[in-house]
Design an enzyme around this catalytic site. Structure first.
Site, short mmCIF file in Angstrom:
data_model
loop_
_atom_site.label_atom_id
_atom_site.label_comp_id
_atom_site.label_asym_id
_atom_site.label_seq_id
_atom_site.Cartn_x
_atom_site.Cartn_y
_atom_site.Cartn_z
N ASN A 142 58.74 26.99 -90.44
CA ASN A 142 57.38 27.11 -89.90
C ASN A 142 57.48 27.38 -88.40
O ASN A 142 57.87 26.49 -87.63
CB ASN A 142 56.57 25.83 -90.14
N GLU A 143 57.18 28.62 -88.01
CA GLU A 143 57.28 29.05 -86.61
C GLU A 143 58.68 28.78 -86.05
O GLU A 143 58.84 28.29 -84.93
CB GLU A 143 56.20 28.36 -85.76
#
Length: 338
Positions: free
Chosen positions: A44-45
Protein backbone atom coordinates in the site's frame (compact mmCIF):
# COMPACT_ATOMS: atom_id res chain seq x y z
CA UNK A 1 9.63 -16.14 3.14
CA UNK A 2 7.25 -16.33 6.13
CA UNK A 3 5.36 -13.23 4.99
CA UNK A 4 4.58 -14.82 1.62
CA UNK A 5 3.23 -17.93 3.33
CA UNK A 6 1.13 -15.76 5.64
CA UNK A 7 -0.38 -14.10 2.58
CA UNK A 8 -1.19 -17.48 1.06
CA UNK A 9 -2.73 -18.62 4.34
CA UNK A 10 -4.87 -15.49 4.42
CA UNK A 11 -6.12 -16.13 0.90
CA UNK A 12 -6.88 -19.74 1.78
CA UNK A 13 -8.86 -18.53 4.79
CA UNK A 14 -10.98 -16.40 2.45
CA UNK A 15 -11.25 -18.74 -0.54
CA UNK A 16 -10.22 -22.19 0.58
CA UNK A 17 -12.39 -25.29 0.67
CA UNK A 18 -14.02 -25.73 4.12
CA UNK A 19 -11.91 -28.88 4.51
CA UNK A 20 -8.61 -27.07 3.87
CA UNK A 21 -6.34 -25.99 6.72
CA UNK A 22 -7.41 -22.35 6.82
CA UNK A 23 -10.75 -22.78 5.07
CA UNK A 24 -11.79 -25.01 7.96
CA UNK A 25 -11.05 -22.16 10.38
CA UNK A 26 -13.40 -19.92 8.40
CA UNK A 27 -16.04 -22.65 8.35
CA UNK A 28 -15.72 -23.12 12.12
CA UNK A 29 -16.40 -19.40 12.51
CA UNK A 30 -19.76 -19.88 10.78
CA UNK A 31 -18.98 -19.19 7.10
CA UNK A 32 -18.41 -22.46 5.23
CA UNK A 33 -18.91 -20.83 1.83
CA UNK A 34 -15.73 -19.30 0.39
CA UNK A 35 -15.63 -15.54 -0.04
CA UNK A 36 -15.40 -14.17 -3.57
CA UNK A 37 -11.85 -12.83 -3.50
CA UNK A 38 -10.82 -11.68 -6.97
CA UNK A 39 -8.12 -9.07 -6.32
CA UNK A 40 -5.01 -8.83 -4.16
CA UNK A 41 -3.00 -5.61 -3.81
CA UNK A 42 0.63 -6.24 -2.92
CA UNK A 43 1.51 -3.43 -0.52
CA UNK A 44 0.00 0.00 0.00
CA UNK A 45 1.79 3.10 -1.32
CA UNK A 46 5.07 1.17 -1.15
CA UNK A 47 6.45 1.55 -4.68
CA UNK A 48 9.07 4.10 -3.62
CA UNK A 49 10.39 1.98 -0.76
CA UNK A 50 13.65 0.01 -1.00
CA UNK A 51 13.24 -3.64 -2.01
CA UNK A 52 9.56 -3.23 -2.94
CA UNK A 53 9.97 -4.66 -6.42
CA UNK A 54 12.04 -7.68 -5.37
CA UNK A 55 9.59 -8.49 -2.56
CA UNK A 56 6.63 -7.82 -4.85
CA UNK A 57 7.89 -10.41 -7.33
CA UNK A 58 8.09 -13.06 -4.59
CA UNK A 59 4.48 -12.46 -3.57
CA UNK A 60 3.40 -12.25 -7.20
CA UNK A 61 4.99 -15.58 -8.16
CA UNK A 62 3.63 -17.45 -5.15
CA UNK A 63 0.07 -16.12 -5.45
CA UNK A 64 0.00 -16.61 -9.22
CA UNK A 65 1.05 -20.24 -8.82
CA UNK A 66 -1.52 -21.00 -6.12
CA UNK A 67 -4.36 -18.82 -7.44
CA UNK A 68 -3.88 -18.11 -11.17
CA UNK A 69 -7.29 -16.42 -11.45
CA UNK A 70 -6.61 -13.71 -8.85
CA UNK A 71 -5.78 -10.30 -10.30
CA UNK A 72 -2.74 -8.78 -8.63
CA UNK A 73 -2.34 -5.06 -8.15
CA UNK A 74 0.99 -3.25 -8.06
CA UNK A 75 1.58 -0.13 -5.96
CA UNK A 76 3.53 1.48 -8.81
CA UNK A 77 1.78 4.02 -11.04
CA UNK A 78 1.45 2.90 -14.65
CA UNK A 79 -0.50 5.89 -15.95
CA UNK A 80 2.54 7.68 -17.42
CA UNK A 81 4.92 4.83 -18.23
CA UNK A 82 4.84 1.05 -18.52
CA UNK A 83 5.56 -0.89 -15.34
CA UNK A 84 8.89 -2.71 -15.11
CA UNK A 85 7.29 -5.75 -13.44
CA UNK A 86 4.27 -7.99 -14.13
CA UNK A 87 0.85 -6.94 -12.81
CA UNK A 88 -2.80 -7.26 -13.74
CA UNK A 89 -3.59 -3.78 -12.44
CA UNK A 90 -1.85 -0.88 -10.75
CA UNK A 91 -2.97 1.25 -7.82
CA UNK A 92 -3.56 4.99 -8.23
CA UNK A 93 -4.19 7.32 -5.26
CA UNK A 94 -5.03 11.01 -5.31
CA UNK A 95 -5.46 13.36 -2.34
CA UNK A 96 -5.16 16.98 -3.45
CA UNK A 97 -6.87 20.37 -3.31
CA UNK A 98 -9.98 20.98 -5.39
CA UNK A 99 -8.32 22.77 -8.32
CA UNK A 100 -5.74 20.02 -8.72
CA UNK A 101 -8.31 17.22 -8.60
CA UNK A 102 -10.49 19.05 -11.14
CA UNK A 103 -7.50 19.49 -13.45
CA UNK A 104 -6.70 15.77 -13.24
CA UNK A 105 -9.85 14.80 -15.16
CA UNK A 106 -7.66 14.10 -18.21
CA UNK A 107 -5.02 12.09 -16.30
CA UNK A 108 -5.64 8.88 -18.24
CA UNK A 109 -6.29 10.43 -21.66
CA UNK A 110 -2.73 9.73 -22.80
CA UNK A 111 -2.17 6.48 -20.90
CA UNK A 112 -1.14 3.51 -23.01
CA UNK A 113 -3.98 1.15 -23.86
CA UNK A 114 -1.53 -1.77 -23.61
CA UNK A 115 -0.68 -3.33 -20.27
CA UNK A 116 -2.26 -3.36 -16.80
CA UNK A 117 -5.41 -1.38 -16.09
CA UNK A 118 -5.75 1.20 -13.32
CA UNK A 119 -7.52 0.79 -10.00
CA UNK A 120 -8.13 4.26 -8.59
CA UNK A 121 -8.56 2.86 -5.11
CA UNK A 122 -8.32 6.13 -3.17
CA UNK A 123 -9.42 9.55 -4.34
CA UNK A 124 -10.67 12.63 -2.50
CA UNK A 125 -10.22 16.37 -2.21
CA UNK A 126 -8.49 17.11 1.09
CA UNK A 127 -7.31 20.11 3.10
CA UNK A 128 -9.07 23.45 3.45
CA UNK A 129 -11.08 22.94 0.25
CA UNK A 130 -12.68 19.81 1.69
CA UNK A 131 -13.40 20.88 5.26
CA UNK A 132 -15.47 18.02 6.62
CA UNK A 133 -17.05 17.38 3.24
CA UNK A 134 -17.85 20.39 1.05
CA UNK A 135 -19.69 20.98 -2.20
CA UNK A 136 -16.42 22.27 -3.68
CA UNK A 137 -14.74 18.95 -2.97
CA UNK A 138 -17.63 16.98 -4.46
CA UNK A 139 -17.58 18.98 -7.71
CA UNK A 140 -13.85 18.53 -8.24
CA UNK A 141 -14.20 14.81 -7.55
CA UNK A 142 -17.11 14.58 -9.98
CA UNK A 143 -14.97 16.11 -12.74
CA UNK A 144 -12.21 13.61 -11.96
CA UNK A 145 -14.71 10.72 -12.10
CA UNK A 146 -16.03 11.93 -15.45
CA UNK A 147 -12.45 11.67 -16.68
CA UNK A 148 -12.27 8.11 -15.37
CA UNK A 149 -15.59 7.31 -17.00
CA UNK A 150 -14.27 8.53 -20.36
CA UNK A 151 -11.22 6.32 -19.90
CA UNK A 152 -13.04 3.29 -18.54
CA UNK A 153 -11.36 1.09 -21.14
CA UNK A 154 -8.20 1.34 -19.02
CA UNK A 155 -9.59 2.30 -15.60
CA UNK A 156 -11.21 -0.82 -14.22
CA UNK A 157 -12.36 0.35 -10.80
CA UNK A 158 -12.52 3.42 -8.56
CA UNK A 159 -13.38 3.98 -4.91
CA UNK A 160 -13.67 7.05 -2.70
CA UNK A 161 -11.68 7.02 0.52
CA UNK A 162 -12.48 6.92 3.33
CA UNK A 163 -16.08 5.73 3.29
CA UNK A 164 -17.20 5.93 6.96
CA UNK A 165 -16.24 7.96 10.02
CA UNK A 166 -17.55 7.90 13.57
CA UNK A 167 -17.91 11.55 14.47
CA UNK A 168 -16.64 10.74 17.98
CA UNK A 169 -13.44 9.20 16.61
CA UNK A 170 -12.63 11.35 13.60
CA UNK A 171 -9.08 10.80 12.36
CA UNK A 172 -9.39 11.90 8.74
CA UNK A 173 -11.23 14.56 6.77
CA UNK A 174 -13.33 14.25 4.75
CA UNK A 175 -15.35 11.02 4.72
CA UNK A 176 -18.34 10.05 2.61
CA UNK A 177 -20.68 9.00 5.45
CA UNK A 178 -20.63 10.39 8.99
CA UNK A 179 -22.33 8.55 11.85
CA UNK A 180 -22.65 8.22 15.61
CA UNK A 181 -24.55 5.69 17.71
CA UNK A 182 -27.98 6.89 16.56
CA UNK A 183 -27.78 8.81 13.28
CA UNK A 184 -25.90 9.26 10.02
CA UNK A 185 -25.65 11.61 7.05
CA UNK A 186 -23.92 11.69 3.69
CA UNK A 187 -21.48 14.42 2.70
CA UNK A 188 -21.82 16.14 -0.71
CA UNK A 189 -19.22 13.66 -2.01
CA UNK A 190 -21.58 10.83 -1.02
CA UNK A 191 -24.44 12.38 -2.98
CA UNK A 192 -22.15 13.10 -5.93
CA UNK A 193 -21.38 9.41 -6.32
CA UNK A 194 -25.06 8.67 -6.92
CA UNK A 195 -24.67 10.40 -10.30
CA UNK A 196 -22.29 7.60 -11.34
CA UNK A 197 -24.29 4.66 -9.99
CA UNK A 198 -25.35 3.54 -13.47
CA UNK A 199 -21.97 3.95 -15.17
CA UNK A 200 -20.92 0.32 -14.76
CA UNK A 201 -21.82 -1.50 -17.97
CA UNK A 202 -23.09 1.64 -19.67
CA UNK A 203 -22.16 2.65 -23.21
CA UNK A 204 -20.05 5.80 -23.34
CA UNK A 205 -20.97 8.18 -26.17
CA UNK A 206 -18.67 10.57 -27.96
CA UNK A 207 -19.80 14.09 -27.07
CA UNK A 208 -18.52 17.64 -27.48
CA UNK A 209 -19.12 20.80 -25.47
CA UNK A 210 -19.82 24.27 -26.82
CA UNK A 211 -19.91 26.80 -24.00
CA UNK A 212 -18.92 30.30 -22.98
CA UNK A 213 -16.66 28.97 -20.21
CA UNK A 214 -15.40 25.55 -21.26
CA UNK A 215 -12.32 25.66 -19.00
CA UNK A 216 -14.57 25.22 -15.96
CA UNK A 217 -16.56 22.31 -17.39
CA UNK A 218 -16.31 18.53 -17.58
CA UNK A 219 -19.03 16.42 -19.18
CA UNK A 220 -19.89 12.93 -20.39
CA UNK A 221 -22.80 11.13 -22.05
CA UNK A 222 -23.77 7.49 -21.57
CA UNK A 223 -26.52 5.05 -22.51
CA UNK A 224 -27.77 2.85 -19.68
CA UNK A 225 -30.71 0.80 -18.46
CA UNK A 226 -32.36 1.94 -15.24
CA UNK A 227 -32.52 -1.13 -12.96
CA UNK A 228 -35.65 0.20 -11.25
CA UNK A 229 -38.02 0.85 -14.17
CA UNK A 230 -36.02 -1.13 -16.79
CA UNK A 231 -36.20 1.90 -19.06
CA UNK A 232 -33.34 2.80 -21.40
CA UNK A 233 -31.90 6.28 -20.96
CA UNK A 234 -29.30 8.66 -22.25
CA UNK A 235 -27.58 10.40 -19.35
CA UNK A 236 -25.59 13.61 -19.70
CA UNK A 237 -23.51 14.73 -16.71
CA UNK A 238 -21.89 18.17 -16.56
CA UNK A 239 -19.75 19.76 -13.85
CA UNK A 240 -19.64 23.55 -13.76
CA UNK A 241 -16.65 24.27 -11.54
CA UNK A 242 -16.88 28.01 -12.13
CA UNK A 243 -18.59 30.76 -10.15
CA UNK A 244 -20.84 31.94 -13.03
CA UNK A 245 -23.80 30.38 -14.84
CA UNK A 246 -22.90 28.73 -18.14
CA UNK A 247 -24.88 28.62 -21.39
CA UNK A 248 -24.05 25.25 -22.83
CA UNK A 249 -24.67 23.30 -26.01
CA UNK A 250 -23.97 19.57 -25.96
CA UNK A 251 -23.61 17.72 -29.26
CA UNK A 252 -23.87 13.92 -29.25
CA UNK A 253 -22.05 12.73 -32.37
CA UNK A 254 -23.71 10.18 -34.64
CA UNK A 255 -26.91 9.88 -32.60
CA UNK A 256 -30.43 9.82 -34.06
CA UNK A 257 -32.76 12.18 -32.18
CA UNK A 258 -35.70 9.95 -33.15
CA UNK A 259 -34.44 7.43 -30.60
CA UNK A 260 -35.12 9.87 -27.76
CA UNK A 261 -38.42 10.43 -26.00
CA UNK A 262 -39.47 13.92 -24.93
CA UNK A 263 -39.61 13.03 -21.22
CA UNK A 264 -36.83 12.78 -18.69
CA UNK A 265 -35.43 14.34 -15.55
CA UNK A 266 -32.82 16.81 -14.37
CA UNK A 267 -30.81 16.24 -11.20
CA UNK A 268 -28.68 19.03 -9.72
CA UNK A 269 -26.17 19.05 -6.88
CA UNK A 270 -25.50 22.64 -5.84
CA UNK A 271 -25.87 25.13 -2.99
CA UNK A 272 -25.70 28.83 -2.19
CA UNK A 273 -22.08 28.56 -1.00
CA UNK A 274 -19.45 26.32 -2.54
CA UNK A 275 -18.05 25.53 0.92
CA UNK A 276 -21.41 24.37 2.28
CA UNK A 277 -21.37 21.08 4.20
CA UNK A 278 -23.96 18.69 5.57
CA UNK A 279 -24.23 17.98 9.29
CA UNK A 280 -26.38 16.19 11.85
CA UNK A 281 -28.26 19.47 12.36
CA UNK A 282 -28.77 19.95 8.61
CA UNK A 283 -28.10 16.62 6.86
CA UNK A 284 -29.65 17.72 3.54
CA UNK A 285 -28.13 21.15 3.11
CA UNK A 286 -26.32 19.87 0.00
CA UNK A 287 -28.20 17.02 -1.68
CA UNK A 288 -29.24 16.18 -5.21
CA UNK A 289 -32.51 17.81 -6.33
CA UNK A 290 -34.55 16.06 -9.03
CA UNK A 291 -37.08 17.74 -11.34
CA UNK A 292 -38.94 16.50 -14.45
CA UNK A 293 -37.96 17.61 -17.95
CA UNK A 294 -40.63 17.44 -20.65
CA UNK A 295 -39.46 19.55 -23.58
CA UNK A 296 -35.67 19.30 -23.72
CA UNK A 297 -35.48 16.96 -26.70
CA UNK A 298 -38.53 18.36 -28.49
CA UNK A 299 -36.80 21.72 -28.75
CA UNK A 300 -33.26 20.72 -29.52
CA UNK A 301 -32.91 17.03 -30.39
CA UNK A 302 -29.42 15.77 -29.67
CA UNK A 303 -27.99 19.30 -29.82
CA UNK A 304 -29.01 20.27 -26.32
CA UNK A 305 -28.97 23.89 -25.17
CA UNK A 306 -28.67 24.06 -21.39
CA UNK A 307 -28.03 26.57 -18.63
CA UNK A 308 -25.88 25.39 -15.73
CA UNK A 309 -25.89 26.86 -12.25
CA UNK A 310 -22.61 28.15 -10.81
CA UNK A 311 -20.66 25.50 -8.89
CA UNK A 312 -22.96 22.63 -9.80
CA UNK A 313 -23.15 19.04 -10.98
CA UNK A 314 -26.09 18.56 -13.34
CA UNK A 315 -27.41 15.31 -14.76
CA UNK A 316 -30.00 14.98 -17.55
CA UNK A 317 -31.67 11.59 -18.02
CA UNK A 318 -33.65 11.34 -21.26
CA UNK A 319 -35.86 8.31 -21.89
CA UNK A 320 -35.17 6.39 -25.09
CA UNK A 321 -37.71 4.82 -27.41
CA UNK A 322 -35.43 1.96 -28.43
CA UNK A 323 -33.56 -0.85 -26.71
CA UNK A 324 -29.92 0.04 -26.13
CA UNK A 325 -28.83 -3.20 -27.79
CA UNK A 326 -30.46 -2.03 -31.03
CA UNK A 327 -28.36 1.13 -31.19
CA UNK A 328 -25.26 1.21 -33.34
CA UNK A 329 -22.66 3.05 -31.31
CA UNK A 330 -20.14 5.46 -32.79
CA UNK A 331 -16.65 4.05 -33.37
CA UNK A 332 -15.38 6.06 -30.40
CA UNK A 333 -18.03 4.69 -28.05
CA UNK A 334 -17.24 1.89 -25.61
CA UNK A 335 -18.74 0.05 -22.68
CA UNK A 336 -17.83 1.44 -19.29
CA UNK A 337 -16.31 -1.03 -16.81
CA UNK A 338 -16.32 1.22 -13.75
Amino acid sequence: MPFVQEALDGIEFARGDPNSTWGSVRAAMGHPEPFTLKYVAIGNEDCWKPHYRENYLKFYAAIRKAYPDIKMISNCDGSNAQLDHPADMYDFHIYQNANTVFSMANTFDRTSRVGPKAFVSEYAVTGDDAGRGSLLAALAEAAFLIGLEKNSDIVEMASYAPLFVNTNDRRWNPDAIVFDSSQAYGTPSYWMQHFFSDSNGATLLKSTLQANSSNSLEASAILFQNPMDKGNYMRIKVVNFGSSPVDLKIVIDGFDRKLLDSSGSKTVLSSTNVKDENSFANPEKVVAQVSPVKSLVEKTGTNMDLVLLPHSLTCFDVLMKSDITQITADDDSHVSSM
